[in-house]
Structure formats: structure tokens, C-alpha cells
Write a protein that holds these residues in place. Structure first.
Motif, PDB file in Angstrom:
ATOM      1  N   LEU A 436       0.821  -1.204   0.000  1.00 39.02           N
ATOM      2  CA  LEU A 436       0.000   0.000   0.000  1.00 39.02           C
ATOM      3  C   LEU A 436       0.861   1.263   0.000  1.00 39.02           C
ATOM      4  CD1 LEU A 436      -2.821  -0.956   2.525  1.00 39.02           C
ATOM      5  CD2 LEU A 436      -3.128  -0.362   0.114  1.00 39.02           C
ATOM      6  N   GLU A 437       1.913   1.251   0.785  1.00 40.50           N
ATOM      7  CA  GLU A 437       2.791   2.418   0.860  1.00 40.50           C
ATOM      8  C   GLU A 437       3.477   2.661  -0.470  1.00 40.50           C
ATOM      9  OE1 GLU A 437       4.382   5.768   2.505  1.00 40.50           O
ATOM     10  OE2 GLU A 437       2.861   4.412   3.345  1.00 40.50           O
ATOM     11  N   ALA A 438       3.874   1.574  -1.162  1.00 38.67           N
ATOM     12  CA  ALA A 438       4.558   1.731  -2.453  1.00 38.67           C
ATOM     13  C   ALA A 438       3.634   2.316  -3.512  1.00 38.67           C
ATOM     14  CB  ALA A 438       5.105   0.380  -2.913  1.00 38.67           C
ATOM     15  N   MET A 439       2.321   2.095  -3.398  1.00 38.41           N
ATOM     16  CA  MET A 439       1.390   2.591  -4.398  1.00 38.41           C
ATOM     17  C   MET A 439       1.032   4.065  -4.190  1.00 38.41           C
ATOM     18  SD  MET A 439      -1.185  -0.558  -5.310  1.00 38.41           S
ATOM     19  CE  MET A 439      -1.804  -0.751  -3.639  1.00 38.41           C
ATOM     20  N   ARG A 440       1.638   4.718  -3.220  1.00 41.09           N
ATOM     21  CA  ARG A 440       1.456   6.161  -3.095  1.00 41.09           C
ATOM     22  C   ARG A 440       2.242   6.911  -4.177  1.00 41.09           C
ATOM     23  NH1 ARG A 440      -1.043   8.019   1.368  1.00 41.09           N
ATOM     24  NH2 ARG A 440      -1.387   6.558   3.110  1.00 41.09           N
ATOM     25  N   ALA A 441       3.167   6.220  -4.808  1.00 39.78           N
ATOM     26  CA  ALA A 441       3.922   6.822  -5.909  1.00 39.78           C
ATOM     27  C   ALA A 441       3.048   6.869  -7.157  1.00 39.78           C
ATOM     28  CB  ALA A 441       5.192   6.019  -6.173  1.00 39.78           C
ATOM     29  N   PRO A 442       3.289   7.843  -8.037  1.00 33.49           N
ATOM     30  CA  PRO A 442       2.496   7.910  -9.272  1.00 33.49           C
ATOM     31  C   PRO A 442       2.790   6.710 -10.174  1.00 33.49           C
ATOM     32  CG  PRO A 442       4.297   9.484  -9.334  1.00 33.49           C
ATOM     33  CD  PRO A 442       4.270   8.944  -7.942  1.00 33.49           C
ATOM     34  N   PRO A 443       1.851   6.330 -11.038  1.00 31.56           N
ATOM     35  CA  PRO A 443       2.070   5.181 -11.922  1.00 31.56           C
ATOM     36  C   PRO A 443       3.213   5.448 -12.898  1.00 31.56           C
ATOM     37  CG  PRO A 443       0.060   6.361 -12.531  1.00 31.56           C
ATOM     38  CD  PRO A 443       0.526   6.950 -11.233  1.00 31.56           C
ATOM     39  N   ASP A 444       3.930   4.374 -13.245  1.00 32.66           N
ATOM     40  CA  ASP A 444       5.076   4.508 -14.133  1.00 32.66           C
ATOM     41  C   ASP A 444       4.743   4.267 -15.585  1.00 32.66           C
ATOM     42  OD1 ASP A 444       4.514   1.864 -13.901  1.00 32.66           O
ATOM     43  OD2 ASP A 444       6.554   1.212 -13.374  1.00 32.66           O
ATOM     44  N   ARG A 445       3.490   3.946 -15.897  1.00 32.09           N
ATOM     45  CA  ARG A 445       3.082   3.718 -17.287  1.00 32.09           C
ATOM     46  C   ARG A 445       1.570   3.910 -17.384  1.00 32.09           C
ATOM     47  NH1 ARG A 445       3.613  -1.287 -14.953  1.00 32.09           N
ATOM     48  NH2 ARG A 445       1.860  -2.729 -15.232  1.00 32.09           N
ATOM     49  N   ALA A 446       1.086   3.919 -18.609  1.00 24.37           N
ATOM     50  CA  ALA A 446      -0.344   4.091 -18.836  1.00 24.37           C
ATOM     51  C   ALA A 446      -1.096   2.813 -18.492  1.00 24.37           C
ATOM     52  CB  ALA A 446      -0.607   4.481 -20.290  1.00 24.37           C
ATOM     53  N   ASP A 447      -2.322   2.981 -18.086  1.00 32.90           N
ATOM     54  CA  ASP A 447      -3.178   1.845 -17.731  1.00 32.90           C
ATOM     55  C   ASP A 447      -3.981   1.432 -18.954  1.00 32.90           C
ATOM     56  OD1 ASP A 447      -4.816  -0.017 -16.651  1.00 32.90           O
ATOM     57  OD2 ASP A 447      -5.666   1.258 -15.082  1.00 32.90           O
ATOM     58  N   ASP A 448      -3.587   0.287 -19.553  1.00 30.21           N
ATOM     59  CA  ASP A 448      -4.299  -0.211 -20.730  1.00 30.21           C
ATOM     60  C   ASP A 448      -5.149  -1.431 -20.406  1.00 30.21           C
ATOM     61  OD1 ASP A 448      -2.308  -1.981 -20.236  1.00 30.21           O
ATOM     62  OD2 ASP A 448      -1.545  -2.079 -22.295  1.00 30.21           O
ATOM     63  N   GLY A 449      -5.523  -1.578 -19.130  1.00 30.33           N
ATOM     64  CA  GLY A 449      -6.365  -2.696 -18.746  1.00 30.33           C
ATOM     65  C   GLY A 449      -5.638  -4.013 -18.697  1.00 30.33           C
ATOM     66  N   GLY A 450      -4.342  -3.992 -18.480  1.00 24.63           N
ATOM     67  CA  GLY A 450      -3.597  -5.228 -18.442  1.00 24.63           C
ATOM     68  C   GLY A 450      -2.990  -5.590 -19.764  1.00 24.63           C
ATOM     69  N   GLY A 451      -3.395  -4.892 -20.826  1.00 24.80           N
ATOM     70  CA  GLY A 451      -2.819  -5.139 -22.141  1.00 24.80           C
ATOM     71  C   GLY A 451      -3.190  -6.487 -22.694  1.00 24.80           C
ATOM     72  N   VAL A 452      -2.551  -6.854 -23.767  1.00 25.88           N
ATOM     73  CA  VAL A 452      -2.725  -8.167 -24.356  1.00 25.88           C
ATOM     74  C   VAL A 452      -1.728  -9.087 -23.693  1.00 25.88           C
ATOM     75  CG1 VAL A 452      -2.658  -9.520 -26.461  1.00 25.88           C
ATOM     76  CG2 VAL A 452      -3.463  -7.164 -26.527  1.00 25.88           C
TER      77      VAL A 452
END
Length: 488
Positions: A436-452
Motif C-alpha cells: 500500500l505504501e509503495a502505491m502512493r507513488a504515481p504510476p510509471d506507465r499508462a493503464d491499458d487494462g492489463g494489455g494483451v
């Protein structure tokens, strides 16, 4: 045997497209990634052959268990609840658009033979929790089937006592885990006001599946110390070298106890049947095959109880009453005795050949892992009862010559069932504090729904081509990102 569930499949979905998390900006991305793994795993599982699906079940369960903590974290954020003392601020921006394929109903569309029902559209993350958790519970049930499978094989040497006990213990644990999950979902569904999108996740279906899993776990407590099914299976096993074995014996007190456990399983199965039979929701109704399985399980459980009451009577020297109990068990199963069949038709040979063909067909299903046990153990119980009836009838005709009483009064005096298992409340999995603490950082890539994912599945209805071509487990046809057909 545990019901042969079909695992659902789902479409791609990006959590970032519908919600935002100010306190933990990376939570939507991580949830989408985990969900993408689940999606690819479920699709890959569907395309495997039945024999390859068994070891793959643990991959499916692991993927779901890794995804659920993220899903429950988002659910807690939407409900303004803390996770491990950490406040999560999730804001729903637009209604989500997800799709799940039902497996216990047709999703409101008319059933088409040989074709999967269409997916149902889900516009609430609440039902995402329902579908994901029910998929995990179904996976637990299928794991119980895998654990029990060696006990019913007649093409290999019979399993030893220790291996049999281990298999039954593992299957019981899986079934109780499934029952706890379904019970949690039923309680949660009963608090909702909205109508579920399909009967699969309705309160009645969830409660019925919980009762079903509990009934099957109760029967396993009997199977653990019931020697007769193993004796009947050994009689059909060409690889069995232990032809000189001690006649199976059951202490009198345990025989009566086993009978009451079987009656408890029958009561659970009857409850599940009453919840599903004739019920319909906005999205259709429960499949007839599932409803029939519940009824078969109820009948089989009562017939098994009659058998144990017969064993109890035979151990007490009441052979005539014991035979009457066996006749009552056949009546519960809807099976006529051989003498009655011969008198009515006058050609018992044809019925015997048909019965032998059906039994060999079921043995082939067990060998190939093709939907075996779909009759809830009915055929197995018929074999055991007929074996004991032949033995006790011969014994009564030559030695005791006791009168066989009518079965009606015996059935009327059957006691109530006795429970042996108690469900532990399901505890939703929580993310670790470090995660949970690590997810306070902003995302490092775009969210494509898990991709292919590894399976290369991009669209929401990519199963269609594989279903039409019959390419399951033999080289699938899929579309890659450019739309070019790939054969592999």
C-alpha cells in the motif's frame, strides 16, 4: 462428486478509465495489471484439453488470489473504509463497463447447443467482486475433483489407504473453502437492492452453491471410512492384484452415524435445489443440468443413508430389515429392482446390457476426465446397493429366511441429519502495508487494462473463432494487435 463447474471468462478492463485514487495513484494501474493476468489465465484455461486443465487450476486460483486484494482495496476506498489502518481515497468518475460470461445460466439469451452463452454487461464494481470471488470458489471445487479423481480410476492400480485419506482431506478443505466464499457472497448479495445482471450471482444461486459445497464436504466425511465404493471399484479394476481381501466391516455405531451424516447432506442438497428450481431472474434462470445435479445429489444422499441403516440392521442380525433398507435406497434413486424389471418387461437381458454400457461409458469419462461424476454419484451408489442386495438376499434365502418388511414405514422413521462441518467466515484478503505504501507513488506507465497478455487475447469476444473452428487445445486461432491471423 463435486460439481463439474465451467470457469467463466471476462473482457479487458482498465480501472483508470472509471476511477481515480488520490491517496494511492498507482492502485488502479496495479489492479488492472492483476486483472489482466486473471483474464488471460481464464481464457487460456478454457482452451486447454480436459486433462491439461487439471494441473492448470492452481494457476487460475493463484491469479485470482493475487488480484482479489487489489479489488478489495478499491472496494474499501469506494466505501470510505481503511485497509490496515491506511485511508484509501477512491473516486468513481464514470460507471465501469465490464463483461463476464455466466456459466450457470444463459445470461437471458435462448440457449444454443454447442455455443457458450453471451457475456453479461456489468456496470458496478460490486458485481466484479461477485464474479471474481465466485470464479475462485468454482476453482476450489474443481481442485477437489482433481484430488478425488485417482480414487475412481479403474485403469490403474487402486490407491492405498494413506493416499486415499490424503486425497479426501485435501478435497474436503477445498470444498469448505468454496462453501465459505459462496456463503460470504450470499450474505453480501442479500444486502443489495439492485437486481443482479444474471442468476449466477443472485443471492439464491450463491446460497445454493454454498449449501451444495457443504453437502459434498459432508459426504466426503462418510467416504473417508466407507469401504464399499472402493470394493465395487476394485471389482471392475483389471489392475487390482489384491483379489484376496478381508470383507469390509463397519462398526454398528459408526454405520448409524454415517447414515445421519448422509441425511444432513441430503438436507443441504434439498435446500440448494429449492433455491434454484423454478427460480428466474432478470437475466434468465439457472441451467437445468445444475438443477438436476442438485436433485440427484439429494436422492443419492438419502439412498446412501438407507444403505447405512441397512448395514446397521444387518450387523444387528436383522437381515430382512437390512434388505428392506436397500430396497428403500433403490426407491430413492428411482431405480427398479432387477426382479421387478424382469417381471414388467420380460426381457431383463436388454436392460442389463444397457446398464453395463452406461457404466462402461462413465468409466471412460473418468479415465479421460470428461465431465465425470455429473450424476452426483448416483451410479456408484446403485452399484454398491445392488452388490449388498445380492449378498444379503442369498444369505437370507439360505440361512436366516427372515421376512422383508415394507419400505414405507422405514422411510417414515428416518431421523434428522447430523452436521459435522461448520463454515469459517470468509475473510477478504488485504494488501500488505508495504504494498500500500509503495502505491502512493504515481504510476510509471499508462493503464491499458492489463494489455494483451501471454495468450494474445485482445477483443471481448475472441472465443468465437476458436469455438467455430473447434481449435480448443489443438492450435488456437487468435487475432493479434494488428488484426493479422496467427496460428500457433
Amino acid at each position: 462428486m463435486p460439481y463439474p463447474y465451467t470457469l467463466p471468462t471476462t473482457s479487458a478492463f482498465s480501472f483508470s478509465s472509471s476511477l481515480a485514487c488520490d491517496s494511492h495513484p498507482s492502485l488502479p494501474l496495479n489492479a488492472s495489471t492483476r486483472r489482466g493476468v486473471v483474464r488471460d489465465t481464464l481464457k487460456a484455461h478454457k482452451r486447454l484439453s480436459p486433462s491439461a486443465q487439471s494441473p492448470h487450476l492452481w494457476t487460475v486460483a493463484s491469479g485470482l488470489q493475487a488480484y482479489l486484494p487489489y479489488l478489495f482495496a478499491i472496494d474499501a476506498g469506494l466505501g470510505h473504509r481503511a485497509v490496515r489502518g491506511d485511508e484509501i481515497n477512491v473516486i468513481l468518475q464514470t460507471a465501469p463497463a465490464l463483461e463476464w460470461r455466466p456459466t450457470l445460466s444463459t445470461g437471458g439469451a435462448p440457449p444454443i447447443p454447442g455455443k457458450d452463452p453471451p457475456r453479461v454487461k456489468v456496470h458496478s464494481l460490486e458485481y466484479e467482486v461477485f464474479f471474481a470471488l465466485s470464479a475462485l470458489a468454482c476453482a476450489h471445487t474443481l481442485q477437489a475433483r482433481v484430488a478425488l479423481h485417482p480414487l475412481y480410476l479403474t485403469t490403474t492400480a487402486p490407491v492405498g489407504t494413506q493416499q486415499r485419506q490424503t486425497a479426501i482431506a485435501a478435497a474436503t478443505k477445498s470444498l469448505l473453502d468454496a462453501a465459505s466464499i459462496f456463503d460470504y457472497l450470499a450474505t453480501r448479495a442479500e444486502s443489495l437492492v439492485a437486481t443482479p445482471p444474471c442468476p449466477d450471482i443472485s443471492p439464491a444461486a450463491m446460497r445454493a452453491q454454498s449449501a451444495l459445497a457443504l453437502a459434498e464436504a459432508t459426504l466426503l466425511a462418510v467416504l473417508k471410512d466407507d469401504p464399499y465404493p472402493a470394493v465395487v471399484a476394485q471389482d471392475r479394476n483389471a489392475n487390482d492384484t489384491e483379489w484376496m481381501y478381508k470383507a469390509p466391516t463397519i462398526p454398528k455405531v459408526r454405520a448409524h452415524l454415517f447414515a445421519r451424516l448422509c441425511l444432513a447432506a441430503s438436507e443441504h442438497a434439498a435446500q440448494a435445489h429449492s433455491l434454484c428450481a423454478g427460480r428466474s431472474a432478470a437475466g434468465g434462470k439457472i441451467n437445468d443440468s445444475f438443477v438436476k445435479y442438485l436433485d440427484d445429489l439429494r436422492r443419492t444422499s438419502r439412498a446412501r443413508a438407507c444403505r447405512f441403516f441397512g448395514i446397521d440392521s444387518e450387523l444387528g442380525g436383522q437381515t430382512g430389515t437390512a434388505i428392506a433398507w436397500l430396497w428403500a435406497g433403490l426407491h430413492e434413486l428411482g431405480v427398479e429392482r432387477k426382479e421387478e424389471t424382469s417381471k414388467k418387461s420380460g426381457r431383463g437381458g436388454f436392460g442389463r446390457l444397457k446398464k453395463e454400457w452406461t457404466e462402461k461409458r462413465e468409466d471412460k469419462k473418468v479415465e479421460r476426465e470428461l465431465n465425470w461424476g455429473a450424476d452426483a454419484g448416483r451410479m456408484e451408489e446403485v452399484r454398491v446397493i445392488e452388490m449388498l442386495e445380492a449378498k444379503w438376499t442369498k444369505q437370507n434365502d439360505t440361512m436366516g429366511t427372515q421376512a422383508v418388511p415394507p419400505t414405507g414405514p422405514l422411510l417414515a422413521q428416518m431421523p434428522s441429519g447430523r452436521e459435522i462441518h461448520s463454515l469459517k467466515p470468509f475473510q477478504p484478503p488485504l494488501l500488505d502495508a508495504a504494498v500500500l505504501e509503495a502505491m502512493r507513488a504515481p504510476p510509471d506507465r499508462a493503464d491499458d487494462g492489463g494489455g494483451v497478455g501471454a495468450g494474445g487475447y485482445a477483443s471481448s469476444d475472441e472465443e468465437t473463432l476458436a469455438e467455430v473452428s473447434g481449435a480448443s487445445a489443438r492450435g488456437e486461432f487468435n487475432q493479434n494487435r494488428t488484426g493479422t491471423p496467427n496460428y500457433y
